[in-house]
Write a protein that holds these residues in place. Structure first.
Motif, PDB file in Angstrom:
ATOM      1  N   GLY A   1      61.366 -19.058  18.937  1.00  0.00           N
ATOM      2  CA  GLY A   1      62.345 -18.711  17.910  1.00  0.00           C
ATOM      3  C   GLY A   1      62.618 -17.214  17.861  1.00  0.00           C
ATOM      4  O   GLY A   1      63.753 -16.786  17.639  1.00  0.00           O
ATOM      5  N   THR A   2      61.580 -16.415  18.096  1.00  0.00           N
ATOM      6  CA  THR A   2      61.763 -14.960  18.132  1.00  0.00           C
ATOM      7  C   THR A   2      62.686 -14.561  19.278  1.00  0.00           C
ATOM      8  O   THR A   2      63.596 -13.732  19.100  1.00  0.00           O
ATOM      9  CB  THR A   2      60.393 -14.255  18.288  1.00  0.00           C
ATOM     10  OG1 THR A   2      59.558 -14.606  17.182  1.00  0.00           O
ATOM     11  CG2 THR A   2      60.570 -12.741  18.339  1.00  0.00           C
TER      12      THR A   2
ATOM     13  N   TYR B   1      64.917 -16.452  20.743  1.00  0.00           N
ATOM     14  CA  TYR B   1      66.258 -16.940  20.401  1.00  0.00           C
ATOM     15  C   TYR B   1      66.938 -15.988  19.421  1.00  0.00           C
ATOM     16  O   TYR B   1      68.110 -15.633  19.585  1.00  0.00           O
ATOM     17  CB  TYR B   1      66.140 -18.335  19.794  1.00  0.00           C
ATOM     18  CG  TYR B   1      67.458 -19.028  19.543  1.00  0.00           C
ATOM     19  CD1 TYR B   1      68.015 -19.856  20.504  1.00  0.00           C
ATOM     20  CD2 TYR B   1      68.138 -18.850  18.339  1.00  0.00           C
ATOM     21  CE1 TYR B   1      69.227 -20.499  20.279  1.00  0.00           C
ATOM     22  CE2 TYR B   1      69.347 -19.485  18.099  1.00  0.00           C
ATOM     23  CZ  TYR B   1      69.882 -20.302  19.077  1.00  0.00           C
ATOM     24  OH  TYR B   1      71.091 -20.931  18.850  1.00  0.00           O
ATOM     25  N   PHE B   2      66.205 -15.555  18.396  1.00  0.00           N
ATOM     26  CA  PHE B   2      66.744 -14.654  17.372  1.00  0.00           C
ATOM     27  C   PHE B   2      67.182 -13.324  17.982  1.00  0.00           C
ATOM     28  O   PHE B   2      68.253 -12.787  17.646  1.00  0.00           O
ATOM     29  CB  PHE B   2      65.675 -14.426  16.291  1.00  0.00           C
ATOM     30  CG  PHE B   2      66.050 -13.390  15.269  1.00  0.00           C
ATOM     31  CD1 PHE B   2      66.872 -13.707  14.209  1.00  0.00           C
ATOM     32  CD2 PHE B   2      65.572 -12.093  15.371  1.00  0.00           C
ATOM     33  CE1 PHE B   2      67.217 -12.758  13.257  1.00  0.00           C
ATOM     34  CE2 PHE B   2      65.910 -11.127  14.436  1.00  0.00           C
ATOM     35  CZ  PHE B   2      66.735 -11.466  13.382  1.00  0.00           C
TER      36      PHE B   2
ATOM     37  N   ARG C   1      70.474 -14.197  20.142  1.00  0.00           N
ATOM     38  CA  ARG C   1      71.610 -14.769  19.427  1.00  0.00           C
ATOM     39  C   ARG C   1      72.026 -13.921  18.225  1.00  0.00           C
ATOM     40  O   ARG C   1      73.232 -13.727  17.979  1.00  0.00           O
ATOM     41  CB  ARG C   1      71.253 -16.194  18.982  1.00  0.00           C
ATOM     42  CG  ARG C   1      72.349 -16.931  18.236  1.00  0.00           C
ATOM     43  CD  ARG C   1      73.645 -17.040  19.052  1.00  0.00           C
ATOM     44  NE  ARG C   1      73.464 -17.817  20.253  1.00  0.00           N
ATOM     45  CZ  ARG C   1      73.579 -19.139  20.324  1.00  0.00           C
ATOM     46  NH1 ARG C   1      73.858 -19.829  19.242  1.00  0.00           N
ATOM     47  NH2 ARG C   1      73.432 -19.750  21.472  1.00  0.00           N
ATOM     48  N   VAL C   2      71.062 -13.386  17.468  1.00  0.00           N
ATOM     49  CA  VAL C   2      71.379 -12.651  16.226  1.00  0.00           C
ATOM     50  C   VAL C   2      71.398 -11.143  16.465  1.00  0.00           C
ATOM     51  O   VAL C   2      72.344 -10.452  16.074  1.00  0.00           O
ATOM     52  CB  VAL C   2      70.370 -13.011  15.110  1.00  0.00           C
ATOM     53  CG1 VAL C   2      70.682 -12.210  13.837  1.00  0.00           C
ATOM     54  CG2 VAL C   2      70.399 -14.508  14.829  1.00  0.00           C
ATOM     55  N   ARG C   3      70.348 -10.638  17.107  1.00  0.00           N
ATOM     56  CA  ARG C   3      70.256  -9.201  17.327  1.00  0.00           C
ATOM     57  C   ARG C   3      71.048  -8.730  18.553  1.00  0.00           C
ATOM     58  O   ARG C   3      71.152  -7.527  18.803  1.00  0.00           O
ATOM     59  CB  ARG C   3      68.790  -8.774  17.472  1.00  0.00           C
ATOM     60  CG  ARG C   3      67.919  -9.092  16.262  1.00  0.00           C
ATOM     61  CD  ARG C   3      68.401  -8.390  15.008  1.00  0.00           C
ATOM     62  NE  ARG C   3      68.369  -6.931  15.174  1.00  0.00           N
ATOM     63  CZ  ARG C   3      68.902  -6.059  14.343  1.00  0.00           C
ATOM     64  NH1 ARG C   3      69.569  -6.499  13.282  1.00  0.00           N
ATOM     65  NH2 ARG C   3      68.804  -4.772  14.563  1.00  0.00           N
TER      66      ARG C   3
ATOM     67  N   ALA D   1      69.174 -19.269  23.982  1.00  0.00           N
ATOM     68  CA  ALA D   1      70.233 -18.648  23.181  1.00  0.00           C
ATOM     69  C   ALA D   1      71.529 -18.498  23.967  1.00  0.00           C
ATOM     70  O   ALA D   1      72.603 -18.346  23.379  1.00  0.00           O
ATOM     71  CB  ALA D   1      69.762 -17.284  22.672  1.00  0.00           C
TER      72      ALA D   1
END
Length: 315
Positions: free
Chosen positions: A23-24, A26-27, A30-32, A223
């Motif tokens: 999840g880290t 992916y984050f 995708r997000v950062r 991601a």
């Protein structure tokens, strides 16, 4: 039934660090919006250096371990080959794929991500003693399954096998850093070459990186994928990979009388998500790329549920 549910959630709880690391990753992408170059660089570091060094260290001590039953190779790959041809037939009849597409569909149903996901899972549930088993499977996995799909597609296109194609496939596998690490480790083990203390500690430090960085890399890779338009094909690959592949390996292991430890190890490896190599195959042969990408996402997500269930059923 309540005991089964309790045990299942205990297995799922044990996997929480895996979910957090993936999840880290992916984050971050995708997000950062971390650049793809970082993911590519991390993956190259793992495949070309950290994982080969870890497997070299494991296989260099191979002579100190209990003898591995050769029937595990027959159970794992015998079951995989049987399922491959079943998947080809089913995909042609029910999904209306052509022969070339069916070849890649079939390999998607049996090619596990045993390096990036299988090794961390094996280390968690079975300990370091099972890494030698996974190393043997990894050694033959690339050679046999790349050869299988290459020969299958070559037969479709030309009606015969090419010696040049066989040689090229074999050379490609033998240049794989993971296979090189395993082979060098086996040579060191065979000749009982003494390992200096500083080298042993260095190998241990590299080995400690493998599991967390592999899971981080998997999350980053996921991601970049989307569930593609050919979702039905992706779901088909998922069913073959997460349910039928471990099941047929289990049946083959039981039929051959494989010991319980080796049986658990190879069934566990068979239950792992679709390997990234299948996506490379789809790109190489220019068929069902988006369906394979979907299957990688689906199997990575759902194996978090199916693998603990399979472990409990075996227990």
């Amino acid at each position: 039934m309540s005991a089964f549910i309790t045990a299942f959630f205990q297995q799922l709880y044990a996997l929480l660090p895996f979910f957090i690391l993936m999840g880290t990753g992916y984050f971050l992408v995708r997000v950062r919006k971390w650049p793809k170059e970082f993911t590519r660089g991390l993956t190259r570091f793992l495949f070309n250096l950290a994982i080969p060094i870890m497997l070299f260290g494991v296989m260099s001590r191979f002579h100190t371990q209990q003898e591995v039953d050769p029937k595990l190779i027959l159970a794992y790959f015998g079951g995989s080959f049987i399922l491959y041809f079943i998947a080809m037939i089913v995909s042609r009849k029910f999904l209306k794929l052509n022969a070339k597409e069916a070849s890649v569909f079939g390999i998607g149903g049996i090619f596990s991500n045993n390096v990036m996901v299988g090794i961390p899972i094996i280390m968690l549930f079975m300990g370091d003693d099972a890494i030698a088993v996974s190393a043997l499977i990894i050694t033959f996995n690339a050679l046999l399954l790349w050869s299988l799909v290459s020969f299958s597609i070559e037969w479709v296109e030309h009606g015969s096998f090419s010696l040049g194609g066989i040689i090229a496939t074999t050379k490609g596998v033998l240049r794989n850093p993971v296979v090189i690490g395993i082979m060098l480790g086996l040579l060191v083990s065979y000749f009982r070459v003494p390992m200096p203390d500083f080298m042993g500690r260095t190998i241990t430090m590299f080995s400690n990186m493998v599991a967390p960085l592999s899971l981080l890399s998997i999350g980053m890779g996921l991601a970049e994928y989307r569930l593609g338009a050919k979702l039905k094909i992706g779901i088909g690959i998922t069913i073959f990979k997460l349910i039928l592949h471990p099941l047929i390996i289990w049946l083959c292991a039981l039929a051959l009388g494989l010991p319980a430890f080796e049986t658990k190890a190879i069934v566990l490896l068979g239950s792992i998500a679709v390997g990234m190599n299948v996506y490379l195959m789809a790109i190489k042969f220019e068929v069902i790329e988006d369906a394979v990408a979907s299957s990688i996402v689906l199997t990575t997500i759902f194996s978090a549920i199916t693998t603990p269930i399979i472990l409990l059923l075996m227990a």
